[in-house]
Design an enzyme around this catalytic site. Structure first.
Site, PDB file in Angstrom:
ATOM      1  N   ARG A 224       6.106   7.148  13.285  1.00  0.00           N
ATOM      2  CA  ARG A 224       5.846   7.660  11.945  1.00  0.00           C
ATOM      3  C   ARG A 224       5.319   9.089  11.991  1.00  0.00           C
ATOM      4  O   ARG A 224       4.469   9.427  12.812  1.00  0.00           O
ATOM      5  CB  ARG A 224       4.805   6.773  11.241  1.00  0.00           C
ATOM      6  CG  ARG A 224       4.455   7.221   9.834  1.00  0.00           C
ATOM      7  CD  ARG A 224       3.478   6.266   9.172  1.00  0.00           C
ATOM      8  NE  ARG A 224       2.125   6.380   9.703  1.00  0.00           N
ATOM      9  CZ  ARG A 224       1.035   5.858   9.121  1.00  0.00           C
ATOM     10  NH1 ARG A 224       1.170   5.146   8.013  1.00  0.00           N
ATOM     11  NH2 ARG A 224      -0.157   6.007   9.654  1.00  0.00           N
TER      12      ARG A 224
ATOM     13  N   HIS B 201       0.836  -1.207   0.000  1.00  0.00           N
ATOM     14  CA  HIS B 201       0.000   0.000   0.000  1.00  0.00           C
ATOM     15  C   HIS B 201       0.866   1.250   0.000  1.00  0.00           C
ATOM     16  O   HIS B 201       2.053   1.210   0.327  1.00  0.00           O
ATOM     17  CB  HIS B 201      -0.912   0.017   1.234  1.00  0.00           C
ATOM     18  CG  HIS B 201      -0.164   0.179   2.527  1.00  0.00           C
ATOM     19  ND1 HIS B 201       0.566  -0.848   3.104  1.00  0.00           N
ATOM     20  CD2 HIS B 201      -0.008   1.256   3.353  1.00  0.00           C
ATOM     21  CE1 HIS B 201       1.127  -0.426   4.218  1.00  0.00           C
ATOM     22  NE2 HIS B 201       0.804   0.855   4.395  1.00  0.00           N
TER      23      HIS B 201
END
Length: 323
Positions: free
Chosen positions: A293, A125
């Site tokens: 992240r 993805h």
């Protein structure tokens, strides 16, 4: 010194390509010290060329991680995070949050992973492509990693597009695909709380199958098997065959690079021209894997014809405050 390394040296960087089509390690940069504008420009140039760049032995904390991301764009402020993500830093998501998600919906983490990866390629993805404005860049740093396993793999969507035959490229240039949250998840046969959650929070957008990069002008085969299940305007039979062809193309091994993480490693990738595959070989290991992240806000994708993507459901992921 190779030609690619010399190109990095021109910006004062030691850039070492890691694979033939994608990925480079950058050495000699201390991100915590606050790189100069010239160094940031060199990192950006390497990123545009290699799509994902890696920096090892960094000493970033959460604030430093956000500050580094801000040199490339506006950090995304996440609306929903789990308990593993750090309080006071809404831009930082800790990947261990996902260990809590399955339990909220009556599943074990192992079952949730199995339903998300019920076919070989489903895990591939790009981040949040169901949104009308997917993030431009993602910066992931490793705090703790297993002594072995846990590698992440990226694929170059621009190289995948260039690798198509010219007639197929022309055909793909005119297509649009529906990117929808949750299409990569296989529902339970009975009541499924996670499916209901996805339906109640549905997000979907129609993006060009071939996206034109806003900085480089490159064309990328902008599909991924986790968010895309429908090419708009074609029959079911045609859709199945076209998606099979495009997904096989973007995941071909020659367009990929695999990175072995160490504590302090940082990966910065262009979410507009890459897809990636998180590791699935560490669940049985008794070693934690703690990753953080930060993403930067992106623009609405534009196709070869100059037409932008169109929203189907949901709202933009992030827009910097106005005024």
């Amino acid at each position: 010194m190779s030609g690619e390394t010399s190109a990095g040296a021109a910006e004062g960087l030691d850039v070492r390509p890691a694979a033939g089509h994608i990925g480079a390690e950058i050495h000699g940069v201390d991100l915590a010290a606050g790189p100069t504008d010239e160094v940031v420009a060199g990192i950006r140039a390497a990123l545009l060329r290699w799509k994902v760049v890696f920096l090892r032995e960094q000493k970033l904390d959460h604030a430093g991680h956000i500050a580094f991301a801000r040199r490339f764009g506006e950090p995304v402020t996440l609306r929903s995070r789990g308990s593993a993500s750090p309080a006071g830093f809404p831009e930082v998501e800790t990947t261990a949050d996902r260990l809590e998600l399955a339990g909220k919906h009556g599943m074990s983490h192992a079952e949730w992973l199995e339903r998300r990866r019920h076919s070989t390629l489903r895990g591939w993805h790009a981040d949040h492509t169901a949104r009308i404005d997917p993030p431009a860049l993602t910066i992931l740093r490793a705090e703790r990693v297993p002594p072995y396993g846990g590698d992440t793999t990226w694929a170059n969507l621009a190289a995948a597009y260039a690798g198509l035959s010219e007639p197929v490229r022309r055909f793909a240039d005119g297509l649009r695909a529906e990117h929808r949250l949750g299409v990569g998840y296989l529902p339970r046969s009975g009541p499924d709380a996670y499916t209901r959650h996805l339906q109640d929070h549905q997000v979907a957008s129609a993006h060009p199958v071939v996206r034109v990069h806003p900085e480089s002008g490159e064309r990328a085969l902008y599909v991924n098997p986790y968010y895309v299940e429908n090419i708009i305007g074609v029959s079911r039979a045609e859709n199945r065959l076209l998606l099979e062809m495009f997904v096989e193309q973007v995941t071909r091994p020659e367009y990929t690079v695999r990175f072995r993480w160490e504590p302090g490693s940082v990966a910065l990738w262009d979410n507009r021209t890459t897809i990636h595959l998180a590791p699935s070989d560490t669940a049985h290991l008794d070693h934690p894997r703690i990753m953080h992240r930060v993403m930067t806000a992106g623009e609405v994708p534009v196709g070869v014809d100059g037409a932008p993507s169109e929203p189907i459901a949901g709202s933009p992921l992030h827009r910097p405050a106005q005024g």
